[in-house]
Motif scaffolding. Structure first.
Motif, PDB file in Angstrom:
ATOM      1  N   ARG A 153      84.455  75.210  10.886  1.00 51.70           N
ATOM      2  CA  ARG A 153      83.029  75.414  11.166  1.00 51.70           C
ATOM      3  C   ARG A 153      82.228  75.062   9.928  1.00 51.70           C
ATOM      4  O   ARG A 153      82.659  75.322   8.798  1.00 51.70           O
ATOM      5  N   ALA A 154      81.074  74.478  10.124  1.00 54.96           N
ATOM      6  CA  ALA A 154      80.241  74.037   9.006  1.00 54.96           C
ATOM      7  C   ALA A 154      79.197  75.097   8.690  1.00 54.96           C
ATOM      8  O   ALA A 154      78.431  75.505   9.562  1.00 54.96           O
ATOM      9  N   PHE A 155      79.170  75.536   7.440  1.00 54.52           N
ATOM     10  CA  PHE A 155      78.153  76.474   6.981  1.00 54.52           C
ATOM     11  C   PHE A 155      77.014  75.680   6.341  1.00 54.52           C
ATOM     12  O   PHE A 155      77.240  74.930   5.387  1.00 54.52           O
ATOM     13  N   VAL A 156      75.830  75.839   6.872  1.00 58.51           N
ATOM     14  CA  VAL A 156      74.664  75.108   6.373  1.00 58.51           C
ATOM     15  C   VAL A 156      73.676  76.118   5.785  1.00 58.51           C
ATOM     16  O   VAL A 156      73.116  76.950   6.506  1.00 58.51           O
ATOM     17  N   LYS A 157      73.478  76.035   4.469  1.00 63.20           N
ATOM     18  CA  LYS A 157      72.567  76.978   3.809  1.00 63.20           C
ATOM     19  C   LYS A 157      71.132  76.525   4.015  1.00 63.20           C
ATOM     20  O   LYS A 157      70.773  75.398   3.686  1.00 63.20           O
ATOM     21  N   VAL A 158      70.304  77.416   4.557  1.00 65.18           N
ATOM     22  CA  VAL A 158      68.911  77.085   4.821  1.00 65.18           C
ATOM     23  C   VAL A 158      67.961  77.824   3.888  1.00 65.18           C
ATOM     24  O   VAL A 158      66.795  77.449   3.759  1.00 65.18           O
ATOM     25  N   VAL A 196      77.762  67.526  12.468  1.00 69.69           N
ATOM     26  CA  VAL A 196      78.228  67.250  13.825  1.00 69.69           C
ATOM     27  C   VAL A 196      78.868  65.870  13.883  1.00 69.69           C
ATOM     28  O   VAL A 196      79.923  65.683  14.505  1.00 69.69           O
ATOM     29  N   ASP A 197      78.256  64.888  13.216  1.00 69.28           N
ATOM     30  CA  ASP A 197      78.830  63.534  13.185  1.00 69.28           C
ATOM     31  C   ASP A 197      80.207  63.522  12.533  1.00 69.28           C
ATOM     32  O   ASP A 197      81.066  62.702  12.871  1.00 69.28           O
ATOM     33  N   GLN A 198      80.422  64.446  11.587  1.00 77.14           N
ATOM     34  CA  GLN A 198      81.724  64.538  10.921  1.00 77.14           C
ATOM     35  C   GLN A 198      82.783  65.194  11.798  1.00 77.14           C
ATOM     36  O   GLN A 198      83.955  65.189  11.447  1.00 77.14           O
ATOM     37  N   GLY A 199      82.361  65.780  12.908  1.00 79.01           N
ATOM     38  CA  GLY A 199      83.325  66.384  13.824  1.00 79.01           C
ATOM     39  C   GLY A 199      83.307  67.887  13.909  1.00 79.01           C
ATOM     40  O   GLY A 199      84.119  68.470  14.626  1.00 79.01           O
ATOM     41  N   ALA A 255      69.410  72.507  19.576  1.00 76.43           N
ATOM     42  CA  ALA A 255      69.248  71.343  20.450  1.00 76.43           C
ATOM     43  C   ALA A 255      69.853  70.072  19.871  1.00 76.43           C
ATOM     44  O   ALA A 255      69.721  68.995  20.456  1.00 76.43           O
ATOM     45  N   THR A 256      70.538  70.183  18.728  1.00 72.70           N
ATOM     46  CA  THR A 256      71.170  69.014  18.111  1.00 72.70           C
ATOM     47  C   THR A 256      72.185  68.392  19.069  1.00 72.70           C
ATOM     48  O   THR A 256      73.075  69.098  19.562  1.00 72.70           O
ATOM     49  N   PRO A 257      72.084  67.108  19.357  1.00 75.84           N
ATOM     50  CA  PRO A 257      73.037  66.472  20.273  1.00 75.84           C
ATOM     51  C   PRO A 257      74.486  66.660  19.820  1.00 75.84           C
ATOM     52  O   PRO A 257      74.795  66.524  18.639  1.00 75.84           O
ATOM     53  N   ARG A 258      75.325  67.021  20.759  1.00 76.64           N
ATOM     54  CA  ARG A 258      76.778  67.188  20.581  1.00 76.64           C
ATOM     55  C   ARG A 258      77.167  68.429  19.788  1.00 76.64           C
ATOM     56  O   ARG A 258      78.357  68.672  19.558  1.00 76.64           O
TER      57      ARG A 258
END
Length: 399
Positions: free
Chosen positions: A124-129, A165-168, A200-203
Motif C-alpha cells: 500500500r502506498a502512503f502519501v503524506k499530505v 496507482v500507475d506503479q501498481g 475518484a482517481t482512475p484505477r
C-alpha cells in the motif's frame, strides 16, 4: 555508486519520510541493499523514551556494518544528545522532513539520475499530505520536532496518487501528523474535498486515512467518507483517555461525550480503531475505568496502547506519578479488552465474503482493515476474494 539501506521506527509518517530519502538516493544513481551497505539511513521516533532507546540501538547497530549512518526523523530533532557517544561515522540530521532528503543526498553525492521514479517498498502506498502540528497537548513533543502544521498542494498530492496507482499500488493511505488540518486554500481544498477527489482517481481501488483527530470528524468529512466508493470502512481516531479530567489535563480540547457523539454516525459501518495513553500523571483507577468504558461505548476494536512516558520540553516533562507496575497492569487490561473487541468483530466475518489486499505471504487486510489469513498461494500485492471460515488469535481464516 554508493549502496545504502533504509530503516525506520515509528508511525506511517516516519515510513513516508524514510521513503522520501530512499527515492532521492535511487534517483541519484545509488543502489539499495537489504543487508550490508555503504550507507544506512535510520529514521527515528521519539514518541516515548523507549522509542528513543530503540532508535539509538538501531543507529549503533548500523554503525558497526556501514561506512556512514544518517540518523534522521523525530528523534534526531528532539535531542541530538540522545545519540551522543556513538561512533564518528554517525551523522545526526536535525532538519525538517522536507529538507532531509536533500541534505542526505548532497552529503552522499550524486552519480547521475538513473531512476527518477522509485516504487514504494510496501504494497500500500502512503502519501503524506500534511506535516507538523500547531496544537500543544501537554504530553506531546511532535510540535517541537516537526514544527507547525503545513500542507502540500492538492495538485501535488493528486499527482502523487496517480503516480502510485500507475506503479501498481492498489491502495493509497493519506497520512499526516494532524491530517484534519489539511488545507490548500489557494485551490479551495480541505480534507473532505481531498478525500472525494483522491477517491475518484482512475484505477484506485482503495483509499484510507491513516489517522484523524475527533475534532475534525465533522459532517463534511463523514459525508465524504461515506459517499466515496473507494474509501475503506475503517477510521483510526485517537482517544488518548476516556476520562474528562485526564483529557483536560492532557490539553486534548474535547470531552468523552464529544468523542462518542462524533463517532456515532460511523459506528455501524466503520471499523473504529484508536490510540490510548495509559498512566498519565492524573490518571487514577477510576479514570482508567472510564477509559475502558468509553472505548467500549465508542465501539473501538484495535487500540494501540502507549504507557505514558514524559517527553523533554513538554508541559508534563517533569511529571510521572503513576508507578511502572500500575502502567503495565492497566496496559495489559486495555490490550485484553481491545483483543476481545477485535475477536468479536472478526467473528462477524464468518460465512461472509470480503476483498483482501495481500500484503505478505499468507496474510492481508480486508476493506475495514481486519486481518485475514489467506492461502500462501495468494499473490502479494493483489486483491483476492475470500470467505470467512473461522477466527484465530491472529485474524480471520479464509475458507
Amino acid at each position: 555508486m554508493t549502496t545504502f539501506s533504509i530503516r525506520f521506527l515509528g508511525c506511517k509518517v516516519s515510513h513516508v519520510d524514510a521513503h522520501d530519502v530512499r527515492e532521492r538516493l535511487l534517483a541519484d544513481g545509488h543502489a539499495e541493499r537489504t543487508g550490508d551497505a555503504d550507507v544506512a539511513v535510520v529514521n527515528t521516533c521519539c514518541v516515548t523514551h523507549e522509542a528513543v532507546t530503540k532508535s539509538r540501538k538501531e543507529a549503533a547497530r548500523a554503525a558497526r556494518t556501514h561506512r556512514r549512518v544518517y540518523v534522521t526523523g523525530c528523534g534526531a530533532n528532539l535531542a541530538a544528545d540522545a545519540f551522543a557517544g556513538l561512533p564518528e561515522n554517525v551523522v545526526v540530521v536535525a532538519r525538517r522532513s522536507e529538507e532531509t532528503p536533500e541534505f542526505v543526498a548532497g552529503d552522499v553525492g550524486a552519480i547521475g539520475c538513473v531512476q527518477a521514479d522509485a516504487r514504494l517498498d510496501r504494497v500500500r502506498a502512503f502519501v503524506k499530505v500534511q506535516d507538523g502540528c500547531s496544537f500543544s497537548c501537554a504530553f506531546c513533543v511532535i510540535p517541537l520536532v516537526r514544527g507547525s502544521s503545513r500542507s502540500r498542494t492538492a495538485d501535488a498530492v493528486l499527482a502523487e496518487i496517480r503516480r502510485r496507482v500507475d506503479q501498481g499500488h492498489r491502495e493509497v493511505v493519506l497520512t499526516g501528523i494532524n491530517l484534519g488540518c489539511y488545507r490548500d486554500r489557494a485551490a479551495g481544498f480541505d480534507l473532505p474535498r481531498l478525500v472525494r477527489e483522491a477517491g475518484a482517481t482512475p484505477r484506485l481501488e482503495r483509499l484510507r486515512l491513516s489517522s484523524i483527530e475527533i475534532n475534525h470528524v465533522n459532517d463534511e468529512l463523514v459525508s465524504a467518507l461515506r459517499d466515496t466508493p473507494t474509501v475503506s470502512r475503517h477510521l483510526h481516531v485517537p482517544l488518548q483517555s476516556g476520562d474528562d479530567d485526564v483529557l483536560r489535563a492532557m490539553g486534548r480540547r474535547y470531552t468523552t461525550a464529544t468523542y462518542l457523539r462524533r463517532l456515532a454516525p460511523l459506528q455501524d459501518e466503520f471499523n473504529l480503531t484508536s490510540d490510548v495513553i495509559v498512566g498519565f500523571p492524573t490518571e487514577d483507577e477510576a479514570a482508567f475505568a472510564n477509559t475502558l468504558r468509553t472505548a467500549r461505548d465508542a465501539g473501538l476494536t484495535k487500540i494501540h496502547v502507549f504507557p505514558y512516558s514524559p517527553r523533554p520540553g513538554t508541559v508534563t516533562a517533569a511529571d510521572d506519578t503513576v508507578p511502572p507496575r500500575t502502567k503495565k497492569e492497566r496496559s495489559a487490561r486495555l490490550r485484553a479488552a481491545s483483543h476481545e473487541a477485535c475477536l468479536a468483530r472478526w467473528r462477524t466475518k464468518i460465512g461472509r465474503d470480503d476483498l483482501v489486499l495481500v500484503d505478505r505471504p499468507g496474510r492481508g487486510y480486508g476493506d475495514d482493515y481486519s486481518p485475514w489469513l489467506v492461502p500462501e498461494s495468494a499473490p502479494v500485492g493483489e486483491l483476492v476474494r475470500v470467505t470467512g471460515a473461522t477466527v484465530s488469535e491472529e485474524g480471520i481464516l479464509a475458507a
